[in-house]
Write a protein that holds these residues in place. Structure first.
Motif, PDB file in Angstrom:
ATOM      1  N   GLY A  22       0.860  -1.054   0.029  1.00 12.65           N
ATOM      2  CA  GLY A  22       0.369   0.257  -0.128  1.00 12.65           C
ATOM      3  C   GLY A  22       0.885   1.484   0.100  1.00 12.65           C
ATOM      4  N   TRP A  28       0.246   6.306  -0.130  1.00 12.33           N
ATOM      5  CA  TRP A  28       0.379   5.542   1.570  1.00 12.33           C
ATOM      6  C   TRP A  28      -1.007   5.166   1.970  1.00 12.33           C
ATOM      7  CZ3 TRP A  28      -1.145   6.612   6.971  1.00 12.33           C
ATOM      8  CH2 TRP A  28      -0.365   5.158   7.590  1.00 12.33           C
ATOM      9  N   GLN A  29      -1.198   4.401   1.627  1.00 15.38           N
ATOM     10  CA  GLN A  29      -2.987   2.967   1.762  1.00 15.38           C
ATOM     11  C   GLN A  29      -2.906   2.709   2.614  1.00 15.38           C
ATOM     12  OE1 GLN A  29      -5.647   3.181  -2.256  1.00 15.38           O
ATOM     13  NE2 GLN A  29      -6.726   2.189  -1.555  1.00 15.38           N
ATOM     14  N   PRO A  30      -3.236   3.191   3.782  1.00 14.12           N
ATOM     15  CA  PRO A  30      -3.217   2.414   4.842  1.00 14.12           C
ATOM     16  C   PRO A  30      -4.590   1.613   5.571  1.00 14.12           C
ATOM     17  CG  PRO A  30      -3.531   4.561   6.044  1.00 14.12           C
ATOM     18  CD  PRO A  30      -3.247   4.621   4.396  1.00 14.12           C
ATOM     19  N   THR A  31      -5.914   2.347   4.527  1.00 14.38           N
ATOM     20  CA  THR A  31      -7.308   1.905   4.364  1.00 14.38           C
ATOM     21  C   THR A  31      -7.565   1.907   3.404  1.00 14.38           C
ATOM     22  OG1 THR A  31      -8.472   4.327   4.959  1.00 14.38           O
ATOM     23  CG2 THR A  31      -7.734   3.069   7.180  1.00 14.38           C
ATOM     24  N   GLU A  32      -8.590   1.009   3.259  1.00  7.40           N
ATOM     25  CA  GLU A  32      -9.401   0.805   2.036  1.00  7.40           C
ATOM     26  C   GLU A  32      -9.949   1.479   1.460  1.00  7.40           C
ATOM     27  OE1 GLU A  32     -12.693  -2.438  -0.592  1.00  7.40           O
ATOM     28  OE2 GLU A  32     -12.231  -1.854   2.032  1.00  7.40           O
ATOM     29  N   HIS A  33     -10.444   2.924   2.075  1.00  6.10           N
ATOM     30  CA  HIS A  33     -10.729   4.260   1.382  1.00  6.10           C
ATOM     31  C   HIS A  33     -10.060   5.242   1.292  1.00  6.10           C
ATOM     32  CE1 HIS A  33     -13.870   1.911   0.098  1.00  6.10           C
ATOM     33  NE2 HIS A  33     -14.648   1.210   1.375  1.00  6.10           N
ATOM     34  N   GLY A  34      -8.879   5.550   2.281  1.00  2.01           N
ATOM     35  CA  GLY A  34      -8.231   6.317   2.768  1.00  2.01           C
ATOM     36  C   GLY A  34      -7.291   6.749   1.993  1.00  2.01           C
ATOM     37  N   SER A  35      -6.085   7.691   1.896  1.00  2.00           N
ATOM     38  CA  SER A  35      -5.157   7.562   1.387  1.00  2.00           C
ATOM     39  C   SER A  35      -4.509   8.607   1.733  1.00  2.00           C
ATOM     40  CB  SER A  35      -4.501   7.530  -0.037  1.00  2.00           C
ATOM     41  OG  SER A  35      -5.970   8.201  -0.268  1.00  2.00           O
ATOM     42  N   TRP A  55      -4.889  15.118   2.672  1.00  2.00           N
ATOM     43  CA  TRP A  55      -6.010  13.211   2.507  1.00  2.00           C
ATOM     44  C   TRP A  55      -6.576  12.547   1.728  1.00  2.00           C
ATOM     45  CZ3 TRP A  55      -5.021   8.519   5.433  1.00  2.00           C
ATOM     46  CH2 TRP A  55      -6.197   8.135   5.576  1.00  2.00           C
ATOM     47  N   GLN A  71     -10.475  11.012   1.660  1.00  2.00           N
ATOM     48  CA  GLN A  71     -11.429  10.086   1.810  1.00  2.00           C
ATOM     49  C   GLN A  71     -12.438   9.782   0.873  1.00  2.00           C
ATOM     50  OE1 GLN A  71     -11.103   8.590   4.949  1.00  2.00           O
ATOM     51  NE2 GLN A  71     -12.288   7.531   4.157  1.00  2.00           N
ATOM     52  N   PRO A 128     -17.157   4.681  -0.459  1.00  2.00           N
ATOM     53  CA  PRO A 128     -17.246   3.073  -0.416  1.00  2.00           C
ATOM     54  C   PRO A 128     -17.671   2.893  -1.543  1.00  2.00           C
ATOM     55  CG  PRO A 128     -18.278   3.434   1.757  1.00  2.00           C
ATOM     56  CD  PRO A 128     -17.701   4.335   1.563  1.00  2.00           C
TER      57      PRO A 128
END
Length: 397
Positions: free
Chosen positions: A71, A105-112, A157, A159, A162
């Motif tokens: 990611g 960097w994409q630590p979550t499915e829908h946030g980077s 950031w 967001q 989904p």
């Protein structure tokens, strides 16, 4: 003007949504971090002429590939631009370079988290960005190739919803990453003259603190809005926007064949407004622009772009550009653009033409010769036209 702009400001706040490749990083265009991370201008994977520079540092690229699977994607690249002019005034030659570190960097499915640090430096007394001005033309002939030094261009950031219906972006943003874009907008891979980059009638601020986003308005329609610091200085980023209150606002409504091809097939109208600076250094200005560009046979992008503005800070009061871009084998690219412009509140006109061909030696090595022609340069008397030749290189690690 302040009363009339309130609906626009409200619309910008509400327009937090999808732009560019929603499944990837939301707000993105050809000159954005996402665009620079995508090989082949975001079209298809390139057919390799060469594996350079991957073949000289296979361990480095294998390590990067491993991080990407987790990611975290990033690039280091270095660009140079040299230009020479036949103008009777000024230095006549200019050269500069840009070193950039950028990634996501994409630590979550829908946030980077997106970042870009760069250092812009000149090798000559005049940087290419100002060679046209130095020679008597009202033209930015080497967009982005200046002598600004170290800059924080991006740190924001993103967001995303989904269902990919909206994206919100906030932090240190560069509005030229998404404002009034089309396929050949990037000065790092396509046209070099500002007349064919972000519309030269828009007083775009420097990268700084801001909020941006867009929303799907059906399968083919979208809206993009932004509010950003009109006084931003990426060489010394700060939070002064909250105390100064000088803002740049924009709202774009557009139609595209599909939101995954938003900067290839796109027709849109953009409205914008910039507050006057508190210190009197910049007057209030505002304007509108229109752009239409459409991919034909996945190779050709004819485009027509126009803009008008009121105020003194934008480069031109009126501008009309037309041309065509071409994407060939191995992701080679070419372009031809023509521009007509008026400035300084008078009827004098300046004509600009630019042609380039980008040789993609590999995904990590591009060489782009170009030529620019400026007729009736607005800042000089006694010279009917100016020719500039240029050579841009880019290597990516």
């Amino acid at each position: 003007m302040e009363i009339g702009m309130k609906p626009l400001i409200l619309s910008c706040v509400l327009a937090i949504g999808l732009v560019g490749n929603a499944a990837a990083q939301g707000l993105s265009g050809p000159s954005s971090v996402e665009g620079d991370l995508s090989p082949g201008d975001g079209l298809t994977d390139p057919q390799l002429r060469s594996d350079f520079p991957r073949n000289i540092a296979p361990g480095w690229f294998s390590w990067k590939d491993g991080l990407a699977e987790k990611g975290f994607r990033f690039n280091l690249d270095y660009l140079t631009l040299g230009q020479s002019s036949n103008a009777n005034l000024g230095e006549g030659n200019a050269a500069s370079g840009i070193f950039r570190v950028y990634g996501n960097w994409q630590p979550t499915e829908h946030g980077s988290l997106t970042f870009k640090l760069e250092h812009r430096h000149a090798y000559t007394a005049v940087a290419p960005q100002f060679l046209g001005l130095d020679g008597g033309a009202l033209a930015i002939t080497g967009t982005a190739f200046n002598d600004n030094g170290a800059m924080l261009t991006n740190l924001f950031w993103s967001q995303r919803a989904p269902d990919a219906s909206w994206t919100l972006q906030f932090g240190q943003i560069d509005v030229t990453d998404f404002l009034d874009i089309y396929g050949a907008v990037s000065p790092y891979s396509a046209f070099q003259n500002l007349a064919f980059n972000t519309n030269p009638t828009i007083n775009t601020p420097n990268p700084g603190l801001g909020l941006a986003g867009g929303v799907k308005l059906g399968e083919n329609f979208y809206a993009i809005g932004s509010i950003a610091d009109a006084n931003a200085d990426p060489t010394s980023p700060d939070l002064n926007v909250f105390s100064d209150g000088n803002l740049f606002k924009s709202l774009e409504l557009g139609y595209t064949s599909g939101l995954d091809r938003i900067y290839f097939d796109n027709i849109h109208l953009t409205l914008w407004h910039a507050d006057a600076a508190n210190d009197g250094s910049r007057a209030e200005d505002y304007g509108a622009s229109f752009s239409a560009a459409w991919f034909v046979d996945n190779k050709w992008i004819p485009f027509v772009r126009a803009g008008v503005s009121e105020g003194t800070a934008a480069l031109y009061d009126k501008s009309l550009s037309a041309g065509i871009a071409y994407y060939g084998r191995n992701t080679d690219a070419a372009g031809l653009g023509l521009n007509w412009a008026q400035a300084n509140g008078n009827d004098a006109t300046q004509f600009t033409a630019e042609a380039f061909y980008r040789f993609s030696i590999s995904p990590g090595l591009h060489i782009t010769p170009s030529i620019q022609y400026i007729s009736n340069p607005l800042l000089t008397v006694g010279q009917d036209d100016i020719f500039l030749i240029g050579l841009r290189t880019r290597i990516v690690f």
